[in-house]
Design an enzyme around this catalytic site. Structure first.
Site, PDB file in Angstrom:
ATOM      1  CG  ASP A  67    -116.470  38.651 -47.215  1.00 16.28           C
ATOM      2  OD1 ASP A  67    -117.274  37.712 -47.169  1.00 16.28           O
ATOM      3  OD2 ASP A  67    -115.468  38.717 -46.485  1.00 16.28           O
ATOM      4  CD  GLU A 243    -121.653  36.767 -40.793  1.00 18.15           C
ATOM      5  OE1 GLU A 243    -120.847  37.163 -39.936  1.00 18.15           O
ATOM      6  OE2 GLU A 243    -121.516  35.684 -41.402  1.00 18.15           O
TER       7      GLU A 243
END
Length: 571
Positions: A67, A243
């Protein structure tokens, strides 16, 4: 980070080191001493693809560094990653050229910032976003903390080299928040959320929502929220898990980039554009702009699951994108976890596109103009095949060492003999802080060695090494006691079910050397009592339980130096 006990080094000065060691020695709890740890990676992809003078390797951060988010101030680039229940949390890296990176610490390095004491390893900190706000010369890191009742939160600093504030809790639901600071001083938070109640159309249906952000008071403005993407690029196709949103401004227009398809083999990155940060947004006609989902499963040197990206303008004026992806081993299992990759961006048209991001990813990239590859030198993070060694005689612990659910400094100190470890009663299966110091597995093929000076007092005492995916999936390889005899044991735990693979009575002398080797899915554990010859225990075992696809969750496998007074392994 902050110059206290939980700083980016180990102990800040000699006095702290002396006090910590003294407290350890009088605590009444046994202390184990580890020394001479080494980790050596030897993946064929690097041997078969040596670098030329103008090339560098991607991933730029190997092992569990998922991430990624990136920002810049002038010529300084800062990159952060998810850390889940690892402590300290949110590793932060600095670069001036996007190729050579130094870890400067962790954003969340104090218990006041990180409430993960009872969290599973895949809870805790998700999808941090780092942004520099030129309007007030301040850096922000916003994230979701699934622990301690925290939820969505933000911390900030004027200088990432000098530590971050305590968290400010933000009053909105959902995950993956990101900040956007416009040129006019306005600010926004954009994030993933569930559809409005009663409007969910299918499993995985999510929305992207935006709020006005009050920079003066660090809060979202109540009632300002608006859904700007419903479902994904084309809701008629039932896209899942839109997302990881980020907003960028270029040439007066606003670009919204998101991950779509879930974090597995349908993962991708998509892009939309609008004339206002609150939309409406028009999708690019050729989405996705990054994915690895269209290729044969058994392709050579496979990279998969690419997505969850962030963009930044490079030192040469060209844009670059960092993103996560995985490199499965020979059994297509993901033991090294989600890693940080980088690609140049082609933004010559209306929409940005990851260059070569829609073909099978390659291990090497051309360097930006004028950059020299210094990875693995002068304090820069290594990549490719490399060796990491540690004798634990430096009072500053290397930042790659991490604890789990609690500060390292609660159970370790250094001395002239090496790393002393205070034993916790919790064992490696507990969803609690354990006395384990972890190093990420960064290669499919590796060898790790550690030397231990230790004599267990009872069958409740054990020390050694672990190969750890999570509290329910791991191997323990250590020395313990039964009656008056000492034993080396190897235990496999899968789905909370533990089995002793092998045990052997030993004549315990001064030191024990532990070695774990992996060649893809094949792992082996060996020990030495004379420092010269090693003896295998348990033969060759499968690394399946160390893979994300078997154990689930979001982390990669880690190698841990481990001690417990709550041992339940019986020879």
């Amino acid at each position: 980070m902050k110059h206290n006990l939980f700083n980016l080094g180990f102990f800040g000065n000699k006095a702290n080191l002396f006090v910590a060691t003294a407290l350890l020695s009088v605590s009444g709890l046994s202390a184990q001493t580890f020394s001479n740890f080494s980790y050596r990676g030897n993946d064929a992809i690097y041997t078969n693809n040596p670098l030329k003078a103008d090339e560098f390797y991607s991933p730029i951060l190997q092992g569990c560094y998922p991430d990624p988010s990136i920002t810049k101030k002038g010529n300084d680039y800062y990159l952060v990653n998810s850390s889940f229940a690892m402590f300290p949390g949110v590793p932060i890296f600095h670069s001036n050229d996007l190729v050579n990176w130094k870890q400067i610490g962790h954003v969340l390095d104090r218990p006041s910032q990180l409430k993960v004491e009872s969290a599973g390893i895949s809870a805790g900190i998700y999808a941090p976003d780092i942004k520099y706000n030129k309007n007030n010369d301040t850096f922000y890191m916003i994230t979701t903390q699934f622990a301690g009742g925290m939820g969505n939160m933000v911390v900030k600093t004027k200088d990432p080299m000098k530590g971050w504030s305590d968290p400010i809790k933000l009053q909105f639901d959902g995950i993956d928040p990101s900040l956007f600071f416009d040129d006019n001083g306005k600010a926004y938070v954009v994030h993933n959320d569930a559809p409005d109640q009663g409007k969910e159309l299918y499993s995985g249906h999510r929305v992207i929502k935006i709020w006005d952000y009050d920079v003066e008071n660090d809060r979202v403005i109540p009632g300002s929220d608006k859904i700007i993407v419903d479902g994904g690029i084309d809701i008629t196709q039932k896209p899942i898990w839109i997302e990881g949103p980020h907003i960028y401004k270029k040439d007066g227009r606003y670009y919204l980039m998101c991950a779509e398809g879930g974090t597995g083999d349908w993962h991708s990155e998509v892009i939309l554009v609008g004339d206002n940060p609150k939309g409406p947004f028009k999708p690019a006609p050729n989405n996705p702009i990054l994915t690895q989902r269209y290729f044969v499963k058994d392709r050579k040197d496979k990279v998969d699951w690419a997505g969850h990206a962030d963009l930044v303008e490079g030192p040469d004026g060209k844009y670059y994108g960092v993103f996560l992806a995985v490199r499965p081993n020979d059994k297509f299992r993901v033991n090294t976890g989600r890693e940080t990759f980088i690609l140049p961006i082609d933004w010559s048209g209306e929409f940005p596109v990851f260059e070569n991001g829609l073909i099978p990813l390659q291990p090497k990239l051309k360097m930006p103009a004028g950059v020299q590859n210094q990875t693995g030198q002068n304090g820069f993070f290594p990549n490719g095949n490399f060796t990491f060694t540690e004798n634990f005689k430096n009072e500053r612990l290397d930042m790659r060492w991490i604890g789990l659910r609690g500060p390292r400094e609660n159970f370790i100190s250094v001395s002239k003999e090496g790393l002393k470890m205070k034993t916790f009663s919790s064992n490696i299966k507990a969803m609690a802080p354990t006395s384990t110091l972890f190093y990420r597995q960064q290669h499919a093929t590796f060898e790790a060695n550690a030397t231990l000076k230790y004599k267990p007092k009872s069958d409740k005492d054990l020390a050694g090494i672990v190969c750890y995916q999570n509290e329910k999936f791991h191997y323990v390889f250590g020395v313990t006691k039964k009656a008056n005899d000492f034993y080396i044991v190897l235990e496999r735990t899968e789905s909370d079910h533990s089995k002793v693979i092998a045990s052997e009575k030993i004549s315990l002398g001064k030191d024990v050397q532990f070695k774990v080797e992996a060649k893809g899915d094949a792992y082996s554990f060996s020990y030495s009592l004379d420092g010269k010859s090693f003896k295998n225990l348990g033969g060759t075992v499968s690394g399946d339980i160390l893979s994300t696809d078997v154990a689930k969750g979001f982390t990669g496998s880690m190698i841990g130096l481990y001690s417990t007074s709550g041992n339940d392994i019986q020879p």
